[in-house]
Design a protein around this motif. Structure first.
Motif, short mmCIF file in Angstrom:
data_model
loop_
_atom_site.label_atom_id
_atom_site.label_comp_id
_atom_site.label_asym_id
_atom_site.label_seq_id
_atom_site.Cartn_x
_atom_site.Cartn_y
_atom_site.Cartn_z
N PHE A 4 1.26 9.55 -5.63
CA PHE A 4 1.42 10.93 -5.21
C PHE A 4 2.83 11.47 -5.38
O PHE A 4 3.03 12.67 -5.46
CB PHE A 4 0.99 11.10 -3.74
CG PHE A 4 -0.47 10.89 -3.53
CD1 PHE A 4 -1.38 11.85 -3.94
CD2 PHE A 4 -0.94 9.74 -2.93
CE1 PHE A 4 -2.74 11.65 -3.75
CE2 PHE A 4 -2.29 9.55 -2.73
CZ PHE A 4 -3.19 10.49 -3.15
N GLY A 5 3.82 10.63 -5.38
CA GLY A 5 5.20 11.07 -5.46
C GLY A 5 5.74 11.31 -4.06
O GLY A 5 5.01 11.69 -3.14
N ILE A 35 0.84 -1.21 0.00
CA ILE A 35 0.00 0.00 0.00
C ILE A 35 0.87 1.25 0.00
O ILE A 35 0.62 2.21 -0.73
CB ILE A 35 -0.97 -0.02 1.20
CG1 ILE A 35 -1.99 -1.13 1.01
CG2 ILE A 35 -1.65 1.33 1.37
CD1 ILE A 35 -2.85 -1.39 2.22
N LEU A 36 1.94 1.26 0.79
CA LEU A 36 2.85 2.41 0.85
C LEU A 36 3.53 2.65 -0.49
O LEU A 36 3.64 3.79 -0.94
CB LEU A 36 3.88 2.21 1.96
CG LEU A 36 4.89 3.33 2.15
CD1 LEU A 36 4.17 4.61 2.58
CD2 LEU A 36 5.93 2.94 3.17
N LEU A 44 0.74 15.84 2.14
CA LEU A 44 -0.46 15.02 2.29
C LEU A 44 -0.67 14.64 3.75
O LEU A 44 -1.78 14.73 4.29
CB LEU A 44 -0.34 13.77 1.41
CG LEU A 44 -1.51 12.82 1.40
CD1 LEU A 44 -2.72 13.49 0.75
CD2 LEU A 44 -1.15 11.56 0.66
N ALA A 45 0.41 14.23 4.43
CA ALA A 45 0.32 13.85 5.84
C ALA A 45 -0.04 15.07 6.71
O ALA A 45 -0.85 14.97 7.64
CB ALA A 45 1.63 13.24 6.30
N ARG A 46 0.56 16.22 6.41
CA ARG A 46 0.29 17.44 7.18
C ARG A 46 -1.18 17.85 7.03
O ARG A 46 -1.85 18.19 8.00
CB ARG A 46 1.21 18.57 6.71
CG ARG A 46 1.11 19.82 7.56
CD ARG A 46 2.11 20.88 7.12
NE ARG A 46 3.48 20.36 7.10
CZ ARG A 46 4.22 20.24 6.01
NH1 ARG A 46 3.74 20.60 4.83
NH2 ARG A 46 5.45 19.77 6.07
N GLY A 47 -1.68 17.81 5.80
CA GLY A 47 -3.08 18.17 5.56
C GLY A 47 -4.04 17.21 6.25
O GLY A 47 -5.06 17.62 6.80
N THR A 48 -3.70 15.93 6.23
CA THR A 48 -4.54 14.93 6.90
C THR A 48 -4.55 15.18 8.42
O THR A 48 -5.59 15.11 9.06
CB THR A 48 -4.04 13.51 6.60
OG1 THR A 48 -4.02 13.33 5.19
CG2 THR A 48 -4.93 12.47 7.22
N GLY A 49 -3.38 15.48 8.98
CA GLY A 49 -3.30 15.75 10.42
C GLY A 49 -4.10 16.98 10.82
O GLY A 49 -4.80 16.99 11.83
N GLN A 50 -4.01 18.03 10.01
CA GLN A 50 -4.77 19.25 10.31
C GLN A 50 -6.27 18.99 10.21
O GLN A 50 -7.05 19.47 11.04
CB GLN A 50 -4.37 20.37 9.35
CG GLN A 50 -3.01 20.94 9.63
CD GLN A 50 -2.60 21.98 8.60
OE1 GLN A 50 -3.20 22.10 7.54
NE2 GLN A 50 -1.54 22.72 8.90
#
Length: 96
Positions: free
Chosen positions: A25-26, A17-18, A33-39
């Motif tokens: 996404f690159g 999956i990773l 992506l991780a920052r946006g998901t966390g916010q």
């Protein structure tokens, strides 16, 4: 009984999956992506907590008596004789 094919991914499946996510996404976009998901998760948790707090406040307010409005106050009548006429300065600006 649960179907053994449907379940949480195990060790090797997470790696697959990773790899797919990195390909789609690159590698440069993953931190964003991780920052946006966390916010988004933080905002969601704060809003749900706020809704729960509002519900608790409503329950407390329902048990108390509503406040009584003060009686209306009568104002003294105003006289127009003491007031000077107000000139329409806007009309003067438009006319020249």
């Amino acid at each position: 009984m649960l179907n053994p094919m449907i379940g949480m991914p195990q060790g090797a499946e997470w790696l697959v999956i990773l790899v797919i996510v990195v390909l789609v996404f690159g590698a440069a976009k993953l931190p964003d992506l991780a920052r946006g998901t966390g916010q988004a998760l933080r905002i969601f948790k704060a809003e749900t907590k706020g809704l729960r707090d509002d519900d608790d406040d409503d329950d407390v307010k329902d048990t108390t008596t509503p406040p009584v409005a003060p009686p209306p106050v009568e104002l003294p009548p105003t006289t127009t004789q003491d007031q000077a006429p107000v000139e329409d300065r806007q009309a003067d600006k438009n006319n020249g």
